[in-house]
Motif scaffolding. Structure first.
Motif, short mmCIF file in Angstrom:
data_model
loop_
_atom_site.label_atom_id
_atom_site.label_comp_id
_atom_site.label_asym_id
_atom_site.label_seq_id
_atom_site.Cartn_x
_atom_site.Cartn_y
_atom_site.Cartn_z
N TYR A 83 0.84 -1.21 0.00
CA TYR A 83 0.00 0.00 0.00
C TYR A 83 0.87 1.26 0.00
N ALA A 84 1.98 1.21 0.76
CA ALA A 84 2.87 2.36 0.81
C ALA A 84 3.56 2.59 -0.53
N VAL A 85 3.97 1.52 -1.20
CA VAL A 85 4.63 1.66 -2.50
C VAL A 85 3.65 2.20 -3.54
N ALA A 86 2.39 1.84 -3.41
CA ALA A 86 1.39 2.41 -4.32
C ALA A 86 1.39 3.93 -4.23
N GLU A 87 1.50 4.46 -3.00
CA GLU A 87 1.56 5.91 -2.83
C GLU A 87 2.90 6.46 -3.34
N ALA A 88 3.97 5.71 -3.16
CA ALA A 88 5.29 6.17 -3.62
C ALA A 88 5.32 6.33 -5.14
N LEU A 89 4.73 5.41 -5.86
CA LEU A 89 4.75 5.49 -7.32
C LEU A 89 3.97 6.70 -7.84
N ALA A 90 3.09 7.23 -7.01
CA ALA A 90 2.31 8.40 -7.40
C ALA A 90 2.97 9.72 -6.99
N LEU A 91 4.17 9.65 -6.41
CA LEU A 91 4.86 10.89 -6.04
C LEU A 91 5.08 11.76 -7.29
N PRO A 92 5.14 13.07 -7.11
CA PRO A 92 5.35 13.96 -8.27
C PRO A 92 6.73 13.80 -8.87
N ASP A 93 6.88 14.29 -10.09
CA ASP A 93 8.17 14.20 -10.77
C ASP A 93 9.29 14.84 -9.98
N SER A 94 8.95 15.83 -9.15
CA SER A 94 9.99 16.51 -8.37
C SER A 94 10.73 15.55 -7.46
N TYR A 95 10.03 14.52 -6.94
CA TYR A 95 10.71 13.53 -6.10
C TYR A 95 11.77 12.80 -6.91
N PHE A 96 11.38 12.28 -8.07
CA PHE A 96 12.29 11.49 -8.89
C PHE A 96 13.47 12.34 -9.37
N ASP A 97 13.20 13.60 -9.69
CA ASP A 97 14.26 14.50 -10.14
C ASP A 97 15.26 14.77 -9.01
N ALA A 98 14.75 14.99 -7.80
CA ALA A 98 15.63 15.27 -6.66
C ALA A 98 16.43 14.03 -6.28
N PHE A 99 15.80 12.87 -6.35
CA PHE A 99 16.47 11.62 -6.04
C PHE A 99 17.63 11.39 -7.00
N ARG A 100 17.38 11.61 -8.27
CA ARG A 100 18.43 11.42 -9.28
C ARG A 100 19.55 12.45 -9.10
N ALA A 101 19.20 13.69 -8.81
CA ALA A 101 20.21 14.73 -8.62
C ALA A 101 21.09 14.42 -7.41
N ASP A 102 20.50 13.91 -6.35
CA ASP A 102 21.26 13.55 -5.16
C ASP A 102 22.26 12.44 -5.47
N MET A 103 21.80 11.43 -6.21
CA MET A 103 22.69 10.32 -6.55
C MET A 103 23.77 10.76 -7.54
N LEU A 104 23.43 11.69 -8.42
CA LEU A 104 24.42 12.20 -9.37
C LEU A 104 25.56 12.90 -8.63
N ALA A 105 25.22 13.71 -7.63
CA ALA A 105 26.25 14.39 -6.85
C ALA A 105 27.14 13.38 -6.13
N LYS A 106 26.54 12.32 -5.64
CA LYS A 106 27.31 11.29 -4.95
C LYS A 106 28.19 10.51 -5.93
N ARG A 107 27.65 10.25 -7.11
CA ARG A 107 28.46 9.59 -8.14
C ARG A 107 29.70 10.42 -8.44
N ASP A 108 29.49 11.72 -8.64
CA ASP A 108 30.61 12.59 -9.02
C ASP A 108 31.65 12.68 -7.90
N LEU A 109 31.17 12.74 -6.66
CA LEU A 109 32.09 12.82 -5.53
C LEU A 109 32.96 11.55 -5.46
N LEU A 110 32.32 10.38 -5.51
CA LEU A 110 33.07 9.14 -5.40
C LEU A 110 33.97 8.92 -6.62
N SER A 111 33.46 9.21 -7.81
CA SER A 111 34.27 9.01 -9.02
C SER A 111 35.52 9.88 -8.99
#
Length: 413
Positions: free
Chosen positions: A298-326
């Protein structure tokens, strides 16, 4: 005179099914134990060290308190989640599925892979898989009685051999001729993973189109693991294989909530496919877990409906971490491959004067206080993966900063 009897007797049969004899304790268990024993920073196993969105965690708590999912949920998954998966595939990719006949919720992507291979393979069927591959692929093919046929992703240089550029100019590529040559009359299915773990490669539109053409031409099924679909970087683009001509009816697409929402312990995955394929997968899945993760669905059903801003922020956060570690790995002297997707960086240890990834990773905790994974464990052709080592960057910034400082000190002085 009594007949002589032999004192010898047949050797006892091993307890372990011979199909699994080649698979011991996973490298993740070994390296995680090593991290614990040495107090090292664990950049080996791919799980975040922080939880996902608070509102999604609260959605799980609310489901528990409301009594939703505390007993066995429906076998295919709760209707709310199946509807959310259908909506996600439509919004993101323009793919339409029937939530009652073309969606199946599983205990994570790992069960989806196992159920798909158990449900679709007969003993002796060949499975062409991209090497290196997630370790459960080989075990599941073996349990199904299939034969794995690896097609190796090979490193190519966009900025010269041994480049340690922080932007990760090197990447792994699929040889389409080698893929075509691997298909025989015994091939039943192709097992594709994009974005690809452990190399970080995202298959291009041209590569996926060629895979689709081959599958249609040779009448092959395709199981495609797309759990990192929301973690693509730079100019990379995630394109579901099911969206290519001729693939809708022959593709089993596997997704997961764990990687996208940072709740890996909830074990909520799913399959989308044509009715006959979902039925085959469900026929195996029902004898594995039957059902799982009721309130979390039930919780994942709500997660999949999160706005695009969530997915964009999640990707941006991981991108910064990728760049730092690389950047830190490059500064320490590693050869760094371009991570276009997933949350892993693959490195080449040859610039450090090393060639054996297993020995390197087993010594790394004592040398640098960091744990990584030798890529060779994901290969049938161990020599092809010997000099490559994988690091995970799905950790807090301060953890990655500490790890890179330790690596620089150990290898760059």
């Amino acid at each position: 005179m009594a007949a002589m009897t032999s004192s010898s007797s047949p050797a006892p049969r091993p307890a372990l099914n011979r199909r699994l004899a080649e698979f011991g304790t996973t490298i993740f268990a070994e390296m995680s134990a090593l991290a614990l024993r040495t107090g090292s920073i664990n950049l080996g196993q791919g799980f975040p060290d922080t939880d996902g969105p608070e509102e999604i965690r609260e959605a799980a708590v609310r489901a528990l308190r409301d009594g939703r999912g505390n007993q066995y949920p429906p076998g295919p998954g709760v209707p709310e989640l199946r509807a959310a998966i259908v909506d996600h595939q439509r919004r993101r990719y323009g793919l339409t599925f029937d939530q009652d006949t073309e969606v199946l919720v599983t205990a994570g992507a790992t069960e989806a892979i196992a159920a798909a291979l158990l449900g679709l393979l007969e003993p002796g069927d060949e499975v062409v898989a991209l090497e290196p591959y997630y370790d459960s692929y080989a075990a599941c093919i073996a349990m199904a009685g299939g034969t794995r046929v690896p097609v190796t992703l090979r490193p190519s240089d966009e900025q010269g051999e041994g480049s340690g550029a922080a932007d990760g100019g090197r990447r792994f590529r699929l040889d389409l001729d080698e893929l075509r040559d691997a298909v025989t009359d015994r091939t039943r299915l192709l097992l594709i993973n994009t974005p690809h773990n452990p190399t970080g490669t995202v298959l291009t539109r041209q590569e996926l189109a060629a895979i689709a053409e081959l599958a249609v031409e040779r009448d092959l099924l395709v199981v495609t693991d797309e759990v990192y679909e929301h973690l693509v970087f730079d100019d990379a683009e995630h394109l579901p294989l099911a969206s290519f001509p001729g693939m809708r009816e022959r593709t089993v697409t596997i997704g997961s909530a764990g990687k996208t929402f940072s709740f890996t312990g909830w074990k909520v995955g799913w399959v989308t496919a044509a009715p006959a394929l979902v039925t085959a997968v469900r026929s195996a899945k029902q004898y594995l877990t039957y059902v799982a993760s009721g309130p979390f669905q039930y919780a994942v059903a709500e997660a999949l409906a999160l706005p695009d801003s969530y997915f964009d922020a999640f990707r941006a956060d991981m991108l910064a971490k990728r760049d730092l570690l690389s950047a830190g790995l490059a500064d320490a002297g590693f050869g760094v491959f371009r991570t276009a997707g997933t949350y892993f960086v693959t490195t080449d240890i040859r610039p450090l004067g090393e060639r054996d990834g297993f020995a390197f990773c087993r010594a790394l905790p004592e040398r640098a206080g960091v744990v990584a994974i030798p890529n060779a464990v994901f290969y049938d052709h161990r020599e092809a993966g010997a000099p490559f080592v994988r690091f995970a960057f799905c950790k807090r910034i301060e953890v990655l900063t500490d790890a890179t400082e330790r690596l620089r000190k150990a290898f760059a002085g």
